[in-house]
Structure formats: C-alpha cells, structure tokens
Design an enzyme around this catalytic site. Structure first.
Site, PDB file in Angstrom:
ATOM      1  N   HIS A  16       0.831  -1.198   0.000  1.00  0.00           N
ATOM      2  CA  HIS A  16       0.000   0.000   0.000  1.00  0.00           C
ATOM      3  C   HIS A  16       0.870   1.254   0.000  1.00  0.00           C
ATOM      4  O   HIS A  16       2.092   1.194   0.128  1.00  0.00           O
ATOM      5  CB  HIS A  16      -1.009   0.004   1.165  1.00  0.00           C
ATOM      6  CG  HIS A  16      -0.437   0.349   2.502  1.00  0.00           C
ATOM      7  ND1 HIS A  16      -1.213   0.672   3.589  1.00  0.00           N
ATOM      8  CD2 HIS A  16       0.842   0.438   2.937  1.00  0.00           C
ATOM      9  CE1 HIS A  16      -0.454   0.929   4.623  1.00  0.00           C
ATOM     10  NE2 HIS A  16       0.781   0.797   4.269  1.00  0.00           N
ATOM     11  N   CYS A  35       5.196   5.216   5.102  1.00  0.00           N
ATOM     12  CA  CYS A  35       4.000   4.677   4.436  1.00  0.00           C
ATOM     13  C   CYS A  35       3.569   5.542   3.253  1.00  0.00           C
ATOM     14  O   CYS A  35       2.679   5.145   2.497  1.00  0.00           O
ATOM     15  CB  CYS A  35       2.854   4.504   5.421  1.00  0.00           C
ATOM     16  SG  CYS A  35       2.976   2.962   6.373  1.00  0.00           S
ATOM     17  N   HIS A  41       4.949  -0.144  -0.456  1.00  0.00           N
ATOM     18  CA  HIS A  41       5.695  -1.039   0.431  1.00  0.00           C
ATOM     19  C   HIS A  41       4.694  -2.041   0.972  1.00  0.00           C
ATOM     20  O   HIS A  41       3.480  -1.834   0.870  1.00  0.00           O
ATOM     21  CB  HIS A  41       6.349  -0.246   1.575  1.00  0.00           C
ATOM     22  CG  HIS A  41       5.337   0.397   2.452  1.00  0.00           C
ATOM     23  ND1 HIS A  41       4.737   1.584   2.129  1.00  0.00           N
ATOM     24  CD2 HIS A  41       4.752  -0.020   3.600  1.00  0.00           C
ATOM     25  CE1 HIS A  41       3.843   1.888   3.045  1.00  0.00           C
ATOM     26  NE2 HIS A  41       3.823   0.938   3.952  1.00  0.00           N
ATOM     27  N   HIS A  43       3.076  -4.998   3.869  1.00  0.00           N
ATOM     28  CA  HIS A  43       2.890  -5.385   5.267  1.00  0.00           C
ATOM     29  C   HIS A  43       2.430  -6.837   5.300  1.00  0.00           C
ATOM     30  O   HIS A  43       1.772  -7.314   4.369  1.00  0.00           O
ATOM     31  CB  HIS A  43       1.820  -4.531   5.944  1.00  0.00           C
ATOM     32  CG  HIS A  43       2.237  -3.120   6.195  1.00  0.00           C
ATOM     33  ND1 HIS A  43       3.082  -2.759   7.219  1.00  0.00           N
ATOM     34  CD2 HIS A  43       1.922  -1.971   5.560  1.00  0.00           C
ATOM     35  CE1 HIS A  43       3.255  -1.449   7.209  1.00  0.00           C
ATOM     36  NE2 HIS A  43       2.578  -0.935   6.201  1.00  0.00           N
ATOM     37  N   ASP A  81      -4.741 -10.791  -0.797  1.00  0.00           N
ATOM     38  CA  ASP A  81      -3.397 -11.363  -0.637  1.00  0.00           C
ATOM     39  C   ASP A  81      -2.536 -11.142  -1.873  1.00  0.00           C
ATOM     40  O   ASP A  81      -2.965 -11.400  -2.999  1.00  0.00           O
ATOM     41  CB  ASP A  81      -3.504 -12.866  -0.339  1.00  0.00           C
ATOM     42  CG  ASP A  81      -2.178 -13.454   0.090  1.00  0.00           C
ATOM     43  OD1 ASP A  81      -1.411 -12.770   0.796  1.00  0.00           O
ATOM     44  OD2 ASP A  81      -1.902 -14.615  -0.302  1.00  0.00           O
ATOM     45  N   HIS A  82      -1.314 -10.652  -1.632  1.00  0.00           N
ATOM     46  CA  HIS A  82      -0.347 -10.354  -2.694  1.00  0.00           C
ATOM     47  C   HIS A  82      -0.879  -9.328  -3.693  1.00  0.00           C
ATOM     48  O   HIS A  82      -0.555  -9.395  -4.883  1.00  0.00           O
ATOM     49  CB  HIS A  82       0.121 -11.630  -3.398  1.00  0.00           C
ATOM     50  CG  HIS A  82       1.086 -12.421  -2.558  1.00  0.00           C
ATOM     51  ND1 HIS A  82       0.685 -13.174  -1.484  1.00  0.00           N
ATOM     52  CD2 HIS A  82       2.422 -12.540  -2.623  1.00  0.00           C
ATOM     53  CE1 HIS A  82       1.743 -13.733  -0.929  1.00  0.00           C
ATOM     54  NE2 HIS A  82       2.819 -13.366  -1.595  1.00  0.00           N
ATOM     55  N   GLU A 126      -1.377  -4.614  11.534  1.00  0.00           N
ATOM     56  CA  GLU A 126      -0.565  -4.182  10.396  1.00  0.00           C
ATOM     57  C   GLU A 126       0.902  -4.505  10.645  1.00  0.00           C
ATOM     58  O   GLU A 126       1.663  -4.796   9.719  1.00  0.00           O
ATOM     59  CB  GLU A 126      -0.747  -2.689  10.135  1.00  0.00           C
ATOM     60  CG  GLU A 126      -0.121  -2.236   8.828  1.00  0.00           C
ATOM     61  CD  GLU A 126      -0.470  -0.802   8.503  1.00  0.00           C
ATOM     62  OE1 GLU A 126      -1.306  -0.587   7.614  1.00  0.00           O
ATOM     63  OE2 GLU A 126       0.085   0.102   9.146  1.00  0.00           O
TER      64      GLU A 126
HETATM   65 NI    NI Z   1       2.413   1.023   5.557  1.00  0.00          NI
END
Ligand code: NI
Length: 137
Positions: A16, A35, A41, A43, A81-82, A126
C-alpha cells in the site's frame, strides 16, 4: 443465555501507499512517513475475525467455523493477498488504505454473509505491535 465469541485468524500480504492527494508531498511525508513512499511497500497483515453469539443447542456451535473459513478466504484473502491495495482493490481507489480503513472494508464485506443475530468484530494487525479493532459502530 451464554454468549461465546469464536475467532478465526488469517493472514495476507499486501502493498500500500498512504497519501492524501490534496496535500503537498512534504505534508504527506510528515504525516504518513515511510507509508507515503510513492513506490509502495508491503505489510504482513494478521486478521482475526470474531463472531459472538449464543451456542446453538443442536450443534453446540456459535457458528460453523468451516463456513467462517470459507467466507474469509473467498471475500478477503483471495481479494487482498499479494495485491497492491491502492491499485488492485476497488474499495481503496479513493480511500486511503490505512489499517483503520482496511478493517472497515473487511467488516463491510463480511457482515452481510454472517447471521444478523451474531456480533462481528474485525481485528487487524498491520505490524506485530500496531493493530486496530472495528465492531461496526
Ligand atoms: Ni504502511
């Protein structure tokens, strides 16, 4: 009546970027820090879905966990996911994918699929130390 909370954990990896397009890059960096990295990047999200209600006298279950697993996999894990949440998940096209907003999106996806008599809570980690809880209020 005894009310019991049953919980199921799941995991997804997703990328995100947190960004407010009304702000300057400098302000985005100030507020969102790493972020706001324009190149995104990832999580490792840990999801806990909790369902609270009475124990059904015939089954001894609050909810069939096979059914909860199926719903979570189909509605959340297969979708998130992914993925790049900003670019690949429609709900975040115009919504900052913070943990707070992700928890609300997950709750809204699951709520129609779970018996109305049962209370639903979404807990989303997160990072191992930062997590949010949403119960629909
Ligand atoms: Ni983040």
């Amino acid at each position: 009546m005894n009310k019991v909370t049953v919980c199921r954990k799941a995991h997804f990896n997703a990328a995100h970027k947190l960004y407010n397009s009304d702000w300057t890059d400098a302000r985005n960096t100030l507020v969102f820090g790493k972020c706001s990295n324009p190149n995104f990047h990832g999580h490792n999200y840990e999801l806990i879905v909790s369902v609270k209600g009475p124990i059904h006298p015939e089954t001894g279950f609050v909810m069939d966990m096979k059914e909860l697993k199926k719903i979570m996999n189909e509605e959340i894990i297969d979708v998130f996911d992914h993925k790049n949440l900003n670019e690949e998940v429609a709900e975040f096209e115009n919504l900052n994918p913070t943990a707070e907003n992700i928890s609300v999106v997950i709750w809204n996806k699951l709520r129609p699929l779970i018996d109305k008599k049962l209370e639903l809570t979404v807990t989303l980690y997160e990072t191992p130390r930062n997590f949010v809880i949403f119960s629909g209020e």
